[in-house]
Design an enzyme around this catalytic site. Structure first.
Site, mmCIF file in Angstrom:
data_model
loop_
_atom_site.group_PDB
_atom_site.id
_atom_site.type_symbol
_atom_site.label_atom_id
_atom_site.label_comp_id
_atom_site.label_asym_id
_atom_site.label_seq_id
_atom_site.Cartn_x
_atom_site.Cartn_y
_atom_site.Cartn_z
ATOM 1 N N LYS A 99 0.859 -1.189 0.000
ATOM 2 C CA LYS A 99 0.000 0.000 0.000
ATOM 3 C C LYS A 99 0.894 1.237 0.000
ATOM 4 O O LYS A 99 1.447 1.626 1.014
ATOM 5 C CB LYS A 99 -0.904 0.050 1.248
ATOM 6 C CG LYS A 99 -2.038 1.061 1.077
ATOM 7 C CD LYS A 99 -2.599 1.568 2.369
ATOM 8 C CE LYS A 99 -1.761 2.630 2.999
ATOM 9 N NZ LYS A 99 -1.542 3.853 2.194
ATOM 10 N N GLU A 110 10.898 1.224 9.074
ATOM 11 C CA GLU A 110 11.908 2.160 8.537
ATOM 12 C C GLU A 110 11.318 3.547 8.728
ATOM 13 O O GLU A 110 10.453 3.971 7.971
ATOM 14 C CB GLU A 110 12.125 1.899 7.038
ATOM 15 C CG GLU A 110 12.739 0.571 6.693
ATOM 16 C CD GLU A 110 14.242 0.553 6.906
ATOM 17 O OE1 GLU A 110 14.797 1.559 7.365
ATOM 18 O OE2 GLU A 110 14.854 -0.488 6.627
ATOM 19 N N CYS A 163 14.482 10.603 4.479
ATOM 20 C CA CYS A 163 14.611 10.133 5.867
ATOM 21 C C CYS A 163 16.038 10.324 6.376
ATOM 22 O O CYS A 163 16.242 10.521 7.564
ATOM 23 C CB CYS A 163 14.178 8.675 5.955
ATOM 24 S SG CYS A 163 15.009 7.617 4.783
ATOM 25 N N GLU A 184 11.723 15.935 13.358
ATOM 26 C CA GLU A 184 11.957 15.800 11.922
ATOM 27 C C GLU A 184 11.154 16.875 11.188
ATOM 28 O O GLU A 184 9.936 16.930 11.298
ATOM 29 C CB GLU A 184 11.521 14.404 11.460
ATOM 30 C CG GLU A 184 12.003 14.082 10.076
ATOM 31 C CD GLU A 184 11.608 12.670 9.628
ATOM 32 O OE1 GLU A 184 10.468 12.263 9.897
ATOM 33 O OE2 GLU A 184 12.436 11.992 9.003
#
Ligand code: NAD
Length: 502
Positions: free
Chosen positions: A189, A264, A298, A394
Site C-alpha cells: 500500500k 523504517e 529520511c 523531523e
C-alpha cells in the site's frame, strides 16, 4: 483539461493505467468504494485526479490473491526461473522509465532528473535480487549429537508493505524485489498521495513475466485499507516505511495479531564538519544532505554540526551555494529542487520554521522563490541549541539547523542527543578520527567525507525512533525469510533420549 492534466493523462495512457489511480489486484485494475482521495499537483496546487479508497474488501481480495499466487511462485518455479523473471522485470522497467519518471515528478513534486535516477535504481534492485533468487541456501551445523543438522531459508508467505510519499517507486522496488526474490507474495500500500507509480511498476513486472496476483497494490488510506491488510490472516509480516507516529500504530496492530514488523522511520541525522575537512567538499555534501529532494528524505542531514573555529566561514559558503540552487517546476530538466510534496507537509515545514524564528533562531533563507506551489526555499536556522524543537523534530523539508561544537567528544554527544538513530556523516582529513566517529555515532548508515550514498547491495535501517529491522542488501533477504532447522539421525540406532517400544 489543463496542460498539466494533459501531461498526467498522456503518461497514464502510455502505461495503460486509465485516468485515475486504481488498485492492482490479481492482474487487473480495480476501483475502490471508500472515501474520495484527490491527488494535487504540488507545483500548481491544482487537482490532477480523484479516486476512491480501496477499503477492507479490496484489502482482503489482494491478500487472498497474493496467498494463492505465492504457492505457485515458491513451489512451482525453480529459484533460477524466479531469478530470470526478475532480470526480465529489470529490463522492462527501463523500457517505461520516462512515463514513470514523469508521473512521479508530477504527482510527488520531485525533480524529473531525480525521478529518472530512482527509476533506474528500481531496475537495478530487481536485477540485484534476481541474482540472489537461486543463491539463498541454508547452513550445515556441526551439532554435538552427531545428527546431520541443516537449515533451509523459507519464504514467509504473504508480506504486507506500507510506503510513504517521498520516494514512492524507489521504496516500492526496495521492498518488493527482496520479498519476491525470497519467494513471498506481496501486498503493498503506497501512500494515498502517490500511489500510481507503484501500480505501474507491478503492471510492467507482470508484462515481463511476474505471475498475476503475486504482487498486489492497494490504493488507499492507512487507517482503513492499511489496517485491514495488517489484520488479514494470510499476512505474515508487515514492513512499514514512514513516520514514527504511524509506525507505532502499524507495529501495535501487527503485534496485536502476533505478526512481526520491520519499521523504517524518520531521522534527525547529524552531518559533522571538522576544522580539518576540505570545506568546499563538505559544503557540497551539506547541500546534498539537506536540500536535495527539498529535504524530504529520511536520511537528510538536518543537523549540521560544525567546529566552532570554521562555523561562520562554513555557513557563509553554504548560504552562497544555496542561493544558486535552481528551484522550479519538477518537470523542468533544469530544476534541482521542486516544491514540498503536499499541503500537509508544507504546513508542517513552514510551521516549524516559524516556530524556530519565534524561539529566537536567526533564519537565513533565499528571498527568491516561485510564486505558486508548495515551495520552501533552502533555509539555515542558526543560533539554536541542540535541544530546540528544530534540532529534535523531523522537519522533512530543506531546512537545516546549524550548531557548533568544540571538540570530538562534544560532536559525538550532540550527534547522539536525539531520539533517532538512522544516519550520520563526518567530514575530516583525519582517518583515525573518521573511524572513531563512525563507531561512536548512533546510526544505521554513516558516511565519511560523503553523504546520501546508498545502494541496494548494502543494508539500511535504524534504531530507536528510526525503527528496527533492515532493508536492502542480504539483510533484507533475511527479513523476508525464516530459517527452518532440519535434524537427520544417521546412526544405526536412533539417538533418542526418551521413549519405549515393546
Ligand atoms: P506516514 O507515516 O504519514 O505514512 C506512511 C504510510 O503509512 C502511508 O502509506 C500511509 O497511508 C500509511 N498509514 C497512515 N496511517 C496508517 C495507519 N493507521 N495504518 C496503516 N498505515 C497507515 O509517512 P509519510 O508522511 O508518508 O512519509 C514521511 C515519513 O516517512 C518521514 O518520517 C520519513 O522520515 C519517513 N521515511 C522513512 C524512510 C526510511 O527508510 N527510514 C524512507 C522514506 C521515508
Amino acid at each position: 483539461m489543463t496542460d498539466r492534466q494533459g501531461v498526467f493523462a498522456a503518461q497514464m495512457t502510455a502505461l495503460g493505467l486509465g485516468d485515475k489511480p486504481q488498485s492492482w489486484i490479481g492482474g487487473a485494475l480495480v476501483d475502490g468504494a471508500g472515501e474520495i482521495i484527490t491527488l494535487v499537483d504540488p507545483f500548481t496546487e491544482q487537482p490532477l485526479a480523484s479516486y476512491a479508497d480501496a477499503g477492507a474488501d479490496l484489502a482482503d481480495l489482494a491478500c487472498d490473491a497474493a496467498a494463492e499466487a505465492q504457492k505457485q511462485w515458491s513451489k512451482g518455479l525453480s529459484a533460477a526461473a524466479r531469478g530470470q523473471v526478475m532480470q526480465d522485470i529489470a529490463r522492462a522497467v527501463l523500457d517505461y522509465a520516462e512515463p514513470i519518471a514523469k508521473l512521479e515528478a508530477l504527482v510527488a513534486g520531485k525533480p524529473i532528473r531525480d525521478c529518472r535516477v530512482e527509476v533506474a535504481k528500481v531496475a537495478e534492485m530487481f536485477a540485484y535480487y534476481g541474482g540472489w533468487a537461486d543463491k539463498l541456501h541454508g547452513e550445515v551445523i556441526p551439532v554435538p549429537s552427531g545428527h546431520l543438522n541443516y537449515t533451509i531459508r523459507e519464504p514467509l508467505g504473504v508480506v504486507f508493505q506500507i510506503t510513504p510519499w517521498n520516494a514512492p517507486i524507489f521504496t516500492g522496488g526496495w521492498q518488493i524485489a527482496p520479498a519476491i526474490a525470497a519467494g513471498n507474495g506481496v501486498v503493498i500500500k503506497p501512500s494515498e498521495l502517490t500511489p500510481i507509480t507503484t501500480v505501474a511498476l507491478v503492471k510492467i513486472a507482470e508484462s515481463a513475466g511476474l505471475p498475476r496476483g503475486l504482487v498486489n497494490v492497494l490504493c488507499g488510506l492507512g487507517p482503513t485499507t492499511g489496517q485491514a491488510a495488517i489484520a488479514h490472516p494470510a499476512v505474515r509480516k508487515v514492513v512499514f516505511v514512514g513516520s514514527p507516529e504511524t509506525g507505532r500504530r502499524v507495529a501495535m496492530a501487527a503485534a496485536a495479531a502476533l505478526k512481526p514488523a520491520v519499521l523504517e522511520l524518520g531521522g534527525k541525522s547529524a552531518n559533522i564538519v571538522f576544522e580539518d575537512a576540505n570545506l568546499k567538499h563538505a559544503c557540497l555534501g551539506a547541500q546534498a544532505a539537506i536540500f536535495s529532494g527539498a529535504g524530504q528524505s529520511c536520511v537528510a542531514g538536518s543537523r549540521l554540526l560544525v567546529h566552532h573555529s570554521v562555523q561562520a566561514q562554513f555557513l557563509d559558503l553554504l548560504a552562497e551555494g544555496m542561493n544558486q540552487i535552481v528551484l522550479g517546476d519538477p518537470l523542468d530538466e533544469a530544476t534541482q529542487i521542486g516544491p514540498i510534496s503536499n499541503s500537509r507537509q508544507f504546513a508542517h515545514v513552514t510551521g516549524m520554521v516559524q516556530a524556530a524564528q519565534d524561539a529566537g533562531a536567526d533564519v537565513v533563507t533565499r528571498a527568491v522563490r516561485p510564486d505558486a506551489g508548495y515551495f520552501v526555499p533552502p533555509t539555515i536556522l542558526r543560533g539554536l541549541g541542540n535541544r530546540a524543537a528544530a534540532a529534535q523534530t523531523e522537519i522533512f523539508g530543506p531546512v537545516v539547523t546549524a550548531i557548533s561544537f568544540a571538540d570530538e567528544a562534544e560532536a559525538i554527544a550532540l550527534a547522539n542527543d536525539t531520539a533517532f538513530g538512522l544516519a550520520g556523516a563526518v567530514w575530516t582529513a583525519d582517518v583515525g578520527r573518521a573511524h572513531r566517529m563512525a563507531e561512536a555515532v548512533r546510526a544505521g548508515t554513516f558516511w565519511i567525507n560523503s553523504y546520501k550514498a546508498i545502494h541496494v547491495s548494502s543494508p539500511f535501517g535504524g534504531s530507536l525512533n528510526s525503527g528496527f529491522g533492515r532493508s536492502s542488501g542480504t539483510d533484507a533477504l533475511m527479513e523476508y525469510t525464516a530459517a527452518k532447522s532440519v535434524w537427520l539421525d544417521s546412526a544405526p540406532v536412533p539417538k533418542i533420549a526418551f521413549g519405549y517400544v515393546s
